[in-house]
Scaffold this motif. Structure first.
Motif, PDB file in Angstrom:
ATOM      1  N   GLY A 197       9.161   2.879  15.210  1.00  0.00           N
ATOM      2  CA  GLY A 197      10.244   2.927  16.184  1.00  0.00           C
ATOM      3  C   GLY A 197       9.915   2.189  17.475  1.00  0.00           C
ATOM      4  N   LEU A 198       8.660   2.314  17.935  1.00  0.00           N
ATOM      5  CA  LEU A 198       8.280   1.670  19.196  1.00  0.00           C
ATOM      6  C   LEU A 198       8.147   0.153  19.041  1.00  0.00           C
ATOM      7  N   ILE A 199       7.522  -0.289  17.949  1.00  0.00           N
ATOM      8  CA  ILE A 199       7.260  -1.732  17.789  1.00  0.00           C
ATOM      9  C   ILE A 199       8.543  -2.503  17.553  1.00  0.00           C
ATOM     10  N   VAL A 200       9.420  -1.991  16.679  1.00  0.00           N
ATOM     11  CA  VAL A 200      10.631  -2.749  16.348  1.00  0.00           C
ATOM     12  C   VAL A 200      11.569  -2.850  17.546  1.00  0.00           C
ATOM     13  N   ALA A 201      11.417  -1.949  18.513  1.00  0.00           N
ATOM     14  CA  ALA A 201      12.288  -1.965  19.690  1.00  0.00           C
ATOM     15  C   ALA A 201      11.871  -2.986  20.744  1.00  0.00           C
ATOM     16  N   VAL A 202      10.693  -3.611  20.553  1.00  0.00           N
ATOM     17  CA  VAL A 202      10.264  -4.644  21.509  1.00  0.00           C
ATOM     18  C   VAL A 202      11.243  -5.822  21.427  1.00  0.00           C
ATOM     19  N   PRO A 203      11.836  -6.222  22.536  1.00  0.00           N
ATOM     20  CA  PRO A 203      12.851  -7.284  22.492  1.00  0.00           C
ATOM     21  C   PRO A 203      12.328  -8.568  21.847  1.00  0.00           C
ATOM     22  N   GLN A 204      13.148  -9.148  21.004  1.00  0.00           N
ATOM     23  CA  GLN A 204      12.951 -10.450  20.374  1.00  0.00           C
ATOM     24  C   GLN A 204      11.821 -10.475  19.343  1.00  0.00           C
ATOM     25  N   VAL A 205      10.639  -9.996  19.677  1.00  0.00           N
ATOM     26  CA  VAL A 205       9.498 -10.144  18.761  1.00  0.00           C
ATOM     27  C   VAL A 205       9.160  -8.866  17.996  1.00  0.00           C
ATOM     28  N   GLY A 206       9.886  -7.773  18.258  1.00  0.00           N
ATOM     29  CA  GLY A 206       9.569  -6.497  17.621  1.00  0.00           C
ATOM     30  C   GLY A 206       9.488  -6.567  16.099  1.00  0.00           C
ATOM     31  N   PRO A 207      10.540  -7.073  15.408  1.00  0.00           N
ATOM     32  CA  PRO A 207      10.473  -7.167  13.948  1.00  0.00           C
ATOM     33  C   PRO A 207       9.307  -8.021  13.450  1.00  0.00           C
ATOM     34  N   HIS A 208       8.959  -9.082  14.193  1.00  0.00           N
ATOM     35  CA  HIS A 208       7.835  -9.920  13.788  1.00  0.00           C
ATOM     36  C   HIS A 208       6.532  -9.120  13.817  1.00  0.00           C
ATOM     37  N   TRP A 209       6.354  -8.346  14.874  1.00  0.00           N
ATOM     38  CA  TRP A 209       5.142  -7.543  14.999  1.00  0.00           C
ATOM     39  C   TRP A 209       5.086  -6.470  13.905  1.00  0.00           C
ATOM     40  N   VAL A 210       6.244  -5.930  13.535  1.00  0.00           N
ATOM     41  CA  VAL A 210       6.278  -4.955  12.443  1.00  0.00           C
ATOM     42  C   VAL A 210       5.767  -5.597  11.149  1.00  0.00           C
ATOM     43  N   GLY A 211       6.241  -6.818  10.861  1.00  0.00           N
ATOM     44  CA  GLY A 211       5.786  -7.509   9.647  1.00  0.00           C
ATOM     45  C   GLY A 211       4.282  -7.723   9.652  1.00  0.00           C
ATOM     46  N   VAL A 212       3.755  -8.158  10.780  1.00  0.00           N
ATOM     47  CA  VAL A 212       2.305  -8.365  10.891  1.00  0.00           C
ATOM     48  C   VAL A 212       1.559  -7.037  10.746  1.00  0.00           C
ATOM     49  N   GLY A 213       2.084  -5.986  11.385  1.00  0.00           N
ATOM     50  CA  GLY A 213       1.451  -4.671  11.297  1.00  0.00           C
ATOM     51  C   GLY A 213       1.412  -4.134   9.872  1.00  0.00           C
ATOM     52  N   CYS A 214       2.476  -4.341   9.118  1.00  0.00           N
ATOM     53  CA  CYS A 214       2.526  -3.882   7.725  1.00  0.00           C
ATOM     54  C   CYS A 214       1.475  -4.597   6.876  1.00  0.00           C
ATOM     55  N   ILE A 215       1.334  -5.902   7.091  1.00  0.00           N
ATOM     56  CA  ILE A 215       0.315  -6.659   6.346  1.00  0.00           C
ATOM     57  C   ILE A 215      -1.082  -6.166   6.722  1.00  0.00           C
ATOM     58  N   ALA A 216      -1.317  -5.934   8.009  1.00  0.00           N
ATOM     59  CA  ALA A 216      -2.632  -5.470   8.468  1.00  0.00           C
ATOM     60  C   ALA A 216      -2.991  -4.113   7.867  1.00  0.00           C
ATOM     61  N   LEU A 217      -2.029  -3.187   7.836  1.00  0.00           N
ATOM     62  CA  LEU A 217      -2.299  -1.871   7.256  1.00  0.00           C
ATOM     63  C   LEU A 217      -2.574  -1.971   5.764  1.00  0.00           C
ATOM     64  N   ALA A 218      -1.807  -2.797   5.063  1.00  0.00           N
ATOM     65  CA  ALA A 218      -2.031  -2.973   3.629  1.00  0.00           C
ATOM     66  C   ALA A 218      -3.415  -3.556   3.368  1.00  0.00           C
ATOM     67  N   ALA A 219      -3.819  -4.550   4.168  1.00  0.00           N
ATOM     68  CA  ALA A 219      -5.143  -5.147   4.002  1.00  0.00           C
ATOM     69  C   ALA A 219      -6.249  -4.137   4.307  1.00  0.00           C
ATOM     70  N   ALA A 220      -6.044  -3.309   5.331  1.00  0.00           N
ATOM     71  CA  ALA A 220      -7.042  -2.287   5.668  1.00  0.00           C
ATOM     72  C   ALA A 220      -7.188  -1.288   4.519  1.00  0.00           C
ATOM     73  N   GLY A 221      -6.054  -0.890   3.922  1.00  0.00           N
ATOM     74  CA  GLY A 221      -6.106   0.021   2.789  1.00  0.00           C
ATOM     75  C   GLY A 221      -6.864  -0.573   1.613  1.00  0.00           C
ATOM     76  N   ARG A 222      -6.637  -1.853   1.344  1.00  0.00           N
ATOM     77  CA  ARG A 222      -7.345  -2.509   0.226  1.00  0.00           C
ATOM     78  C   ARG A 222      -8.840  -2.611   0.528  1.00  0.00           C
ATOM     79  N   LEU A 223      -9.190  -2.882   1.767  1.00  0.00           N
ATOM     80  CA  LEU A 223     -10.596  -2.976   2.134  1.00  0.00           C
ATOM     81  C   LEU A 223     -11.316  -1.644   1.922  1.00  0.00           C
ATOM     82  N   VAL A 224     -10.707  -0.553   2.388  1.00  0.00           N
ATOM     83  CA  VAL A 224     -11.328   0.766   2.232  1.00  0.00           C
ATOM     84  C   VAL A 224     -11.398   1.161   0.762  1.00  0.00           C
ATOM     85  N   ALA A 225     -10.384   0.761  -0.021  1.00  0.00           N
ATOM     86  CA  ALA A 225     -10.362   1.107  -1.446  1.00  0.00           C
ATOM     87  C   ALA A 225     -11.543   0.524  -2.199  1.00  0.00           C
ATOM     88  N   GLN A 226     -12.198  -0.492  -1.628  1.00  0.00           N
ATOM     89  CA  GLN A 226     -13.354  -1.102  -2.281  1.00  0.00           C
ATOM     90  C   GLN A 226     -14.480  -0.091  -2.463  1.00  0.00           C
TER      91      GLN A 226
END
Length: 651
Positions: free
Chosen positions: A186-215
């Motif tokens: 809710g907080l990130i997507v509300a950032v004017p203009q770039v909020g959705p972009h940051w959400v996309g980057v954040g989702c990729i980062a969390l997915a990558a972190a999960g895969r790293l720990v799964a190792q």
């Protein structure tokens, strides 16, 4: 209880060795490789699910104009798309989790999550609603595959005494991840203009972190590698439900968990409207309610290990159900007549004393929901056959989805009929009492364990030594001194497995306790000269219990002591062992001694009967159970066994 003897035995036998249990509490699991990488992998996945879903929901509700999906429908459509894979593919996912190594499946799921999040990032960058809806469905599929793996993984790596704490940690972690994901989305997507972009980057980062720990997730061998996959989701779903139905206690526990999801979904789905229309707060007040609810669930989940003394203690389930009903009903009374007001900020909302009662009701309601659900999950993991465990969990996911859909339909129908949101909460609380009562009558073990929990926590302070000597699998005879009318209840509280008791037939005439022991399927024994039919039936039933691989408890003194001293042991136990040998069963005999119980609430006083001065030692008396090493059947003689019990009494 007897229908599940073989399943119980098979399941418990596969649990890790108690050597793993050398840690002070459930938080110490976070330092161990068998648990920590798995915990953080599932935490990252749950956080990513909710970061993505909530950010997408906010975006289509406030930032985009989508003609074919009005804002009021956005949350419903996104939620339905996420749940749909649970209905379609849970059965297949359960098969995969039973057939393949769970570490390999975890890593596959994390790679899949990265691919989905790359596609979702494209959707957020281009504001492509169709792509994001497709990703919602795919993230639901990702969670569907991971669900059976998650709950089937724990019993492969945790011992019986760790299951409740491990499940509590996972439940707490999941709700904290949900909360953080929603808040961040809710907080990130509300950032004017770039909020959705940051959400996309954040989702990729969390997915990558999960895969790293799964190792670092350890090897988790397949429990049924020869399983032939049935790719038809409809026939396999029906087969899984029938498979779960074959174990009565497990199936009724699945229904109990699904009811908890029904109950929780009613409250979670109504928070926005409840905050706006009833509490007169803004959107931040709705977020506050979610925070309170999540903290309550997490706290209740973590309390389970302490309250159960690190066993799988389903006595907490009725306690949880009672709390859920009490505070759901009180939430109606605390919120149905609040004075009208404008749109309150969080500060203004918290400034009014009446609102603190509302938050207390929500916190306690969710805390008791945690007490309700965690022991049920642990029981299913403990009692389900290891070769079918993941498919049983998959059946539970199917039922959860159906119950959540039903909750939305019923809540919608009640609102359409003119019911207020507080009235829906009242209806849900009353329904919870009826449903829980029905389940506990169908599965008396829940009620019996609840009575045992009350006696050992609210009447006595109960301490057990040597509990590791109770066999985790197979038949055994438990031989204990007989001090009070609640000896059987205390033994029941000390054992993670169901126990069948041989008891003097006269104790069944005691009000309340007689009903309780009949509910526990205790075996009445009468002297042969007094009633030969009851005498023979008792030993035949005892032989059946041992044939089926269960625990049989006997009080060799034959009756409750009247002077506090150990009475001579009778030969009945030898007859039990002889009948067992005739059936080809050689059960070990475990000596036990109840200590400091004489002169307390439920014991006798000389010739005057029971409880002449019931509070002569006050309440919360410290009593104990000392358990000795098992004797082989060939070593057992009444005088030898009596000496062992006397030694334990003096310990």
């Amino acid at each position: 209880m007897e229908e599940n003897a073989m399943d119980n035995t098979a399941s418990v036998a596969t649990l890790p060795s108690p050597a793993h249990e050398e840690h002070p509490n459930q938080f110490a699991l976070l330092k161990q490789r068998r648990f920590a990488p798995f915990f953080w992998t599932q935490f990252a996945g749950a956080a990513n699910d909710n970061l993505f879903k909530f950010a997408f929901t906010v975006m289509v509700t406030y930032q985009l104009q989508v003609a074919w999906m009005p804002p009021a429908m956005a949350g419903l459509v996104i939620g339905a798309l996420f749940i749909l894979p649970f209905l379609l593919f849970s059965a297949t996912s359960g098969q995969l989790a039973d057939k393949f190594d769970k570490r390999s499946l975890v890593r596959f799921v994390k790679w899949l999550e990265i691919v989905i999040m790359l596609l979702a990032a494209f959707g957020f960058f281009t504001a492509n609603v169709v792509v994001l809806l497709a990703c919602t469905f795919l993230m639901g599929l990702h969670s569907t595959i991971f669900g059976p793996v998650k709950f089937a993984y724990l019993p492969q790596h945790l011992a019986e005494r760790e299951l409740t704490g491990g499940n509590g940690m996972v439940e707490m972690g999941t709700f904290v991840a949900i909360l953080l994901g929603n808040v961040a989305g809710g907080l990130i997507v509300a950032v004017p203009q770039v909020g959705p972009h940051w959400v996309g980057v954040g989702c990729i980062a969390l997915a990558a972190a999960g895969r790293l720990v799964a190792q670092w997730v350890p090897v988790s061998p397949a429990t049924d590698p020869g399983l032939k996959i049935n790719w038809n989701p409809f026939t396999e779903t029906w087969r899984n439900l029938r498979l779960a139905h074959g174990n009565v206690v497990v199936f009724r526990s699945l229904l109990g968990i699904s009811w908890m999801w029904f109950f929780g979904a009613v409250f979670l789905s109504q928070f926005p409207s409840f905050a706006k229309e009833v509490l007169h707060g803004d959107e931040h007040v709705a977020s506050l309610l979610l925070v309170v609810f999540s903290i309550g669930i997490g706290t209740g989940s973590l309390l389970c290990e302490m309250l159960s003394r690190r066993h799988v203690d389903i006595g907490l389930v009725p306690l949880g159900a009672i709390g859920m009903t009490v505070f759901a009903v009180d939430l109606y009374f605390s919120s149905h007549a609040l004075p009208p007001a404008g749109s309150l900020t969080v500060t203004q909302f918290l400034a009014q004393a009446a609102h603190w009662r509302v938050m207390a009701d929500l916190a306690l309601l969710s805390l008791f929901a945690g007490l309700y659900s965690v022991p049920m999950y642990a029981l299913i993991q403990l009692r389900a056959q290891p070769t079918h465990r993941a498919r049983i969990i998959a059946a539970n996911n199917i039922l959860n989805a159906l119950f959540m859909i039903a909750s939305a339909l019923i809540a919608g129908a009640l609102l359409s009929a003119g019911a207020t949101i507080p009235q829906i909460f009242l209806f849900t609380g009353i329904a919870n009492a009826l449903v829980a009562g029905y389940i506990f009558l169908l599965v008396p073990e829940y009620l019996l364990r609840f009575v045992a929990w009350v006696v050992t926590h609210l009447v006595y302070r109960f301490r057990v030594q040597g509990e590791e000597h109770i066999p985790v699998a197979g038949p055994a005879v438990l031989a204990c001194n007989h001090v009070s009318f609640v000896d059987a209840v205390l033994l029941m509280a000390a054992s993670p497995r169901p126990i069948y008791f041989m008891m003097d037939h006269r104790i069944f005439q005691v009000p309340v306790l007689g009903w309780l022991f009949r509910l526990a399927k205790a075996i009445p024994v009468a002297p042969q000269k007094e009633d030969s039919a009851v005498y023979e039936a008792a030993f035949e039933r005892a032989a059946q219990v041992l044939r089926e691989g269960d625990l049989l408890a006997i009080f060799p003194e034959g009756s409750i002591t009247r002077d506090g001293q150990l009475q001579p042991f009778k030969a009945g136990i030898m007859k039990v062992l002889e009948r067992a040998r005739a059936d080809g069963v050689e059960p070990p005999v475990v000596p036990m001694a109840l200590t400091d119980l004489w002169g307390s609430f439920f014991s006798r006083i000389e010739e005057h009967g029971a409880m002449v001065r019931p509070f002569r030692r006050g309440i919360f008396n410290r009593v104990g159970l000392n358990i000795g090493t098992a004797l082989a059947p060939a070593q057992v003689q009444p005088d030898v066994l009596q000496q062992r019990v006397a030694h334990l009494l003096a310990a």
